[in-house]
Every structure is written in structure tokens, then in C-alpha cells.
Design a protein around this motif. Structure first.
Motif, short mmCIF file in Angstrom:
data_model
loop_
_atom_site.label_atom_id
_atom_site.label_comp_id
_atom_site.label_asym_id
_atom_site.label_seq_id
_atom_site.Cartn_x
_atom_site.Cartn_y
_atom_site.Cartn_z
N ARG A 58 0.94 -1.12 -0.01
CA ARG A 58 0.01 0.08 -0.11
C ARG A 58 0.93 1.23 0.16
O ARG A 58 0.64 2.38 -0.61
CB ARG A 58 -1.07 -0.08 1.22
CG ARG A 58 -1.83 -1.25 1.02
CD ARG A 58 -3.25 -0.76 2.19
NE ARG A 58 -2.78 -0.72 3.38
CZ ARG A 58 -2.88 -1.73 4.38
NH1 ARG A 58 -3.27 -3.00 3.81
NH2 ARG A 58 -2.71 -1.31 5.65
N GLN A 59 1.98 1.30 0.57
CA GLN A 59 2.98 2.41 0.85
C GLN A 59 3.43 2.78 -0.83
O GLN A 59 3.46 3.84 -1.09
CB GLN A 59 3.94 2.11 1.70
CG GLN A 59 3.81 2.20 3.33
CD GLN A 59 3.01 3.65 3.51
OE1 GLN A 59 1.94 3.98 3.76
NE2 GLN A 59 3.98 4.26 4.18
N VAL A 60 3.89 1.66 -1.50
CA VAL A 60 4.37 1.65 -2.72
C VAL A 60 3.28 2.07 -3.68
O VAL A 60 3.42 3.07 -4.43
CB VAL A 60 5.02 0.49 -3.22
CG1 VAL A 60 5.37 0.52 -4.87
CG2 VAL A 60 6.17 -0.02 -2.40
N GLN A 61 2.22 1.62 -3.67
CA GLN A 61 1.00 1.87 -4.42
C GLN A 61 0.69 3.28 -4.24
O GLN A 61 0.42 4.16 -5.28
CB GLN A 61 -0.20 1.18 -4.16
CG GLN A 61 -1.26 1.50 -5.17
CD GLN A 61 -1.02 1.23 -6.54
OE1 GLN A 61 -0.14 0.35 -6.83
NE2 GLN A 61 -1.86 2.12 -7.41
N ALA A 62 0.50 3.68 -2.90
CA ALA A 62 0.38 5.39 -2.72
C ALA A 62 1.31 6.20 -3.37
O ALA A 62 0.94 7.33 -4.14
CB ALA A 62 0.09 5.75 -1.32
N GLN A 92 8.44 -4.88 -5.91
CA GLN A 92 7.57 -3.74 -5.95
C GLN A 92 8.17 -2.41 -6.51
O GLN A 92 7.31 -1.72 -6.72
CB GLN A 92 7.31 -3.76 -4.49
CG GLN A 92 6.35 -4.85 -3.95
CD GLN A 92 5.01 -5.20 -4.57
OE1 GLN A 92 4.31 -4.35 -4.94
NE2 GLN A 92 4.99 -6.61 -4.96
N THR A 93 9.44 -2.38 -6.35
CA THR A 93 10.04 -1.17 -6.58
C THR A 93 10.97 -1.21 -7.85
O THR A 93 10.82 -2.39 -8.73
CB THR A 93 10.94 -0.59 -5.56
OG1 THR A 93 11.93 -1.81 -5.11
CG2 THR A 93 9.99 -0.34 -4.20
N ASP A 94 11.77 -0.07 -8.20
CA ASP A 94 12.47 -0.16 -9.32
C ASP A 94 13.98 -0.34 -8.99
O ASP A 94 14.80 -0.43 -10.10
CB ASP A 94 12.33 1.27 -9.93
CG ASP A 94 10.86 1.40 -10.33
OD1 ASP A 94 10.03 0.69 -10.92
OD2 ASP A 94 10.44 2.62 -9.94
N TYR A 299 9.85 5.28 4.73
CA TYR A 299 8.77 5.29 4.34
C TYR A 299 7.86 4.21 4.11
O TYR A 299 6.76 3.99 3.90
CB TYR A 299 8.67 6.46 3.12
CG TYR A 299 7.25 6.92 2.93
CD1 TYR A 299 6.70 7.97 3.87
CD2 TYR A 299 6.53 6.58 1.85
CE1 TYR A 299 5.39 8.40 3.46
CE2 TYR A 299 5.32 6.89 1.67
CZ TYR A 299 4.91 7.95 2.45
OH TYR A 299 3.70 8.58 2.27
N LEU A 300 8.83 3.08 3.14
CA LEU A 300 8.37 2.09 2.64
C LEU A 300 7.93 0.86 3.58
O LEU A 300 7.36 0.14 3.46
CB LEU A 300 9.29 1.43 1.59
CG LEU A 300 9.39 2.07 0.45
CD1 LEU A 300 10.34 1.67 -0.80
CD2 LEU A 300 8.22 2.70 -0.44
N VAL A 301 8.72 0.65 4.72
CA VAL A 301 8.75 -0.32 5.57
C VAL A 301 8.29 0.09 7.22
O VAL A 301 7.69 -0.86 7.85
CB VAL A 301 10.14 -0.97 5.63
CG1 VAL A 301 10.43 -1.84 4.35
CG2 VAL A 301 11.12 -0.36 6.08
N ALA A 302 8.57 1.02 7.71
CA ALA A 302 8.34 1.53 8.90
C ALA A 302 6.88 1.11 9.46
O ALA A 302 6.65 0.33 10.53
CB ALA A 302 8.76 3.04 9.30
N GLU A 303 5.87 1.71 8.66
CA GLU A 303 4.43 1.42 9.03
C GLU A 303 4.25 -0.03 9.00
O GLU A 303 3.15 -0.58 9.42
CB GLU A 303 3.76 2.47 8.37
CG GLU A 303 3.92 3.84 8.60
CD GLU A 303 2.67 4.74 8.58
OE1 GLU A 303 1.80 4.63 9.43
OE2 GLU A 303 2.79 5.60 7.81
N ALA A 304 4.92 -0.75 8.15
CA ALA A 304 4.68 -2.20 8.17
C ALA A 304 4.92 -3.00 9.09
O ALA A 304 4.61 -4.31 9.11
CB ALA A 304 4.96 -2.76 6.71
#
Length: 419
Positions: A58-62, A92-94, A299-304
């Protein structure tokens, strides 16, 4: 007679990334109590980190929705180098950004194209550089001395390595949690020294890619991020004009923060995305043929991620209640306040097996270590706690397990798992 108004205590931003069912926190579609039971069955009574793939997605998609299509997202592995996390985000990323030979090995193990990996760090050893050259990743050079060592190794190995210059700009990311630029820094080459270095690179058998311009991290102010990005693109054009070869790669850093402490709110991405689109268009002379990278870790992992420990004891001392757990600063240094906080503040915390209750109390959650610094939460109001309960700390997916002194006082290491 003047009325005395007591200001409201700032609250944490709502932690909505994990749902609640049956008054129990759910992670990866499972009750956290079930996950804790599985950990205990296989590893004994040990604290653990659990990372939710869907929250990362969801972070990546946002970001994909709010940022221009011309921005390539890279995961900065230093935030969380657990191989399963890295493999998931590589898909998920580049690309990936690494900061050690060990991280490079994990990145290469994902099977992604080495050309989409970059290697930064002010103290790369000759072994680090040799491994990076052999792998074919982009090396962010941090000094003229490193340039010389890369050149010598490249000649010995018969390989023309991909290189970029990490720039220490003369500006910083204002209000950031950790400033990485402006003034004297061990990171990168001072912007005013870069033109001479570019001429030097031109004389060598190196494949020059571009620049890495990173100003700071953990910023929750859109205006500050926009200001820094405006200056970053302007500096990139100035330096590109001084380069005897075209710019093909530009890493503009990241800096996007997440809310940890009371009073902080989630970062609004809309204005940042709109401004980046304008910058790509305005500086099309240097961006149209370049890969523009935004490097993000936290930003990509902390909230997960959650850090979960078990209550061992509840005790009173001179009017205060202490909840003693089997986890602490040895597993989660940042939450204890010993990872750069000047004044200690509480991470969001919950009693994961009893999210709400009619019976609440103000307690301090501490660990098992013989030091007063072993604090996970200070004077927080939680559902009434008892031994066996699970205490969970939100925002724990970044700079947790790998950034903590796991061997301190000889307690068992925490467990990590991905769901």
C-alpha cells in the motif's frame, strides 16, 4: 476571574494500517495472538518483529499514484535489510540502494538487474569496491580518494565500472529528523568541488552515470521537501553543465517521513508529486534521458512493522505502575529514545490482545535490562495490563532489529518474520 485552560495532550496519529477484530490486533490477516503462539512454539518466549507485506504494498502504491511516472522508486535497504523484506520490495520497486558489502550480497540475492542497484557510503573498503565493480552496480563515489581507488581496481580487473558522484550540497532539508547535507559532512563531495572531480573522471576509464544528492530524512513538512527538491534539481543542472558527459542517472534522495510521536501527522504527498512533475518538465534537458530516482527506506517499511513483547510482571513503585516485559532497548533502540532523540518521546503502543477496555490505567512499559534507559513507553494510558499480555509498538518496520544492540546483557535476540 480568568479561566485557566489546560491544553490538550497531543495524540498520536491514528494507527489504522492494522485492523482489529475481536478486540485483537490483526496482522497479515491473522490475530497477533496466533502469530505470538507460533513464535513461542518454535522459538520459546521471545519478543519478535512482524512485517506485513500488504502494508508495504500500500505504501508503494500510494507513491505510484501521487508521484510522476518519471520517478523511479528505490528501496534503501539500511532501513530494514531482512532478506525476505528486501526480496519483497525488490519486486515492488524499481531498484535497491545498499550501504555495505553485506547489503550488496542480499540485494544481488534477489535476482534483480545489478544496474538497478546503487552503493553509497563514505568508508567503502577495497573489498567493498571490488565486489561492487565485479557485480556491475552503480558506485556513489564520496571522495577523490575513493575515485582513485576505484580507478586502480578497475584497471586491475579489466572492468569499466558504473560510477556516480555523491554530492554534499550547500543546502539542507529543513526540519528533517536527520540532516545529511549542508556544511562540513563526511558524506559525499562538496558541491563546489564536483566540477573539478567531473573533469578528473573524464580522464579515466569509468562509466559516469550521474549524481546522488541526498539532503536529509524523516521529514513531515511538504514545503520543506519541495524546497529541497527544487534546490536539488537546480544543483543537478548546474553540475550537469560542468560535466563533459551526459547525465544518465539522478538520485534525488528521499526524506519522506512517517508519524512517530504525539502531535505528528502523516505527510501529504499530493503537493510533492505535483511539484516533482513540474521539475521534470522544467529540467527536461537533464531528465528526459536520465533515470530520476527517489530513494526511500523508512517510508516503505516503517509502518508495516510491529515490535511485540510479552508482559512478565506488573509492579507499583511510589505511586507509579511499571509494566515489565521481556523486550526492550536491546531489540528496539529507537523506541527507547537512544537512537538520536534529544527528549524521549513515546512511539504508538497498544495492548495487542486487548485493544480497548473499560478499565484503563497510566503505566510505564519497561524492559528486562539493568539500566534506567530501558523504556518502551513512559506514562501512557493503556488497557489494564496483566502478565502474559502482548505489548506491540507500531512504526517498527525500520531501524529496529538491525539498528539495535541485540547482544547487550546477553538476552536472547528478537525474532523477525514476514506475513
Amino acid at each position: 476571574m480568568n479561566q485557566i485552560v489546560t491544553p490538550a495532550t497531543p495524540q498520536h496519529a491514528p494507527m489504522t494500517q492494522f485492523p482489529v477484530a475481536g478486540n485483537i490486533l490483526q496482522v497479515g490477516g491473522q490475530p497477533l495472538t496466533d502469530i505470538a503462539r507460533q513464535v513461542r512454539q518454535h522459538h520459546g518466549q521471545r519478543p519478535f518483529y512482524v512485517y506485513d507485506r500488504e502494508v508495504m504494498n500500500r505504501q508503494v502504491q500510494a507513491l505510484r499514484e501521487q508521484l510522476p511516472a518519471g520517478i523511479h522508486l528505490h528501496y534503501a535497504m539500511k532501513a530494514n535489510p531482512m532478506p525476505e523484506v528486501v526480496s519483497h520490495l525488490a519486486a515492488q520497486t524499481d531498484g535497491l540502494d545498499v550501504a555495505s558489502h553485506g547489503e550488496l550480497a542480499i540485494a544481488l540475492g534477489t535476482g534483480i538487474d545489478p544496474a538497478s542497484i546503487s552503493f553509497a557510503g563514505p568508508g567503502k573498503s577495497s573489498a567493498d569496491l571490488r565486489a561492487a565493480i565485479e557485480a556491475g552496480v552503480i558506485i556513489n563515489m564520496e571522495s577523490s580518494g575513493e575515485l582513485q581507488r576505484i580507478t586502480e581496481l578497475a584497471l586491475q580487473m579489466g572492468i569499466r565500472p558504473k560510477v556516480a558522484v555523491r554530492v554534499n550540497p550547500d543546502f539542507e532539508l529543513k526540519t528533517s529528523g536527520m540532516k545529511m547535507s549542508g556544511g562540513p559532512k563526511p558524506f559525499g563531495v562538496d558541491a563546489e568541488q564536483v566540477p573539478a572531480m567531473l573533469q578528473d573522471i573524464h580522464q579515466r576509464e569509468l562509466d559516469f552515470m550521474g549524481f546522488h544528492i541526498f539532503c536529509g530524512s524523516q521529514n513531515l513538512k511538504s514545503d520543506a521537501i519541495i524546497d529541497a527538491q527544487n534546490k536539488t534539481f537546480a544543483l543537478a543542472r548546474q553540475l550537469a553543465d560542468a560535466a563533459p558527459m551526459p547525465l544518465r542517472w539522478l538520485n534525488i534522495g528521499g526524506g519522506l517521513g512517517i508519524p512517530y510521536f504525539p502531535g505528528e501527522q502523516r505527510l501529504a504527498l499530493g503537493a510533492i508529486g505535483e511539484n516533482l512533475q513540474s521539475l521534470l518538465e522544467h529540467y527536461s534537458d537533464i531528465t528526459c534521458d536520465s533515470e530520476v530516482v527517489m530513494e526511500l527506506g523508512r517510508y516503505l517499511v516503517a509502518e508495516a512493522g510491529l515490535y511485540v513483547c510479552e508482559v512478565i510482571d506488573v509492579k507499583s513503585s511510589r505511586g507509579e505502575t511499571f509494566v515489565v516485559t521481556n523486550g526492550g532497548l536491546h531489540h528496539h533502540l529507537a523506541a527507547s529514545g537512544n537512537f538520536g532523540q534529544v527528549i524521549r518521546k513515546n512511539y504508538p503502543v497498544c495492548v495487542a490482545n486487548r485493544m480497548t477496555s473499560d478499565s484503563m490505567e497510566t503505566v510505564s512499559v519497561v524492559g528486562p535490562l539493568c539500566t534506567p534507559l530501558d523504556i518502551l513507553a513512559s506514562k501512557m494510558t493503556l488497557p489494564k495490563v496483566q502478565p502474559g499480555d502482548l505489548i506491540a509498538l507500531y512504526q517498527s518496520g525500520a531501524y529496529g532489529f538491525s539498528a539495535s544492540p541485540q547482544n547487550f546483557l546477553g538476552h536472547p535476540e528478537a525474532i523477525e518474520l514476514v506475513v
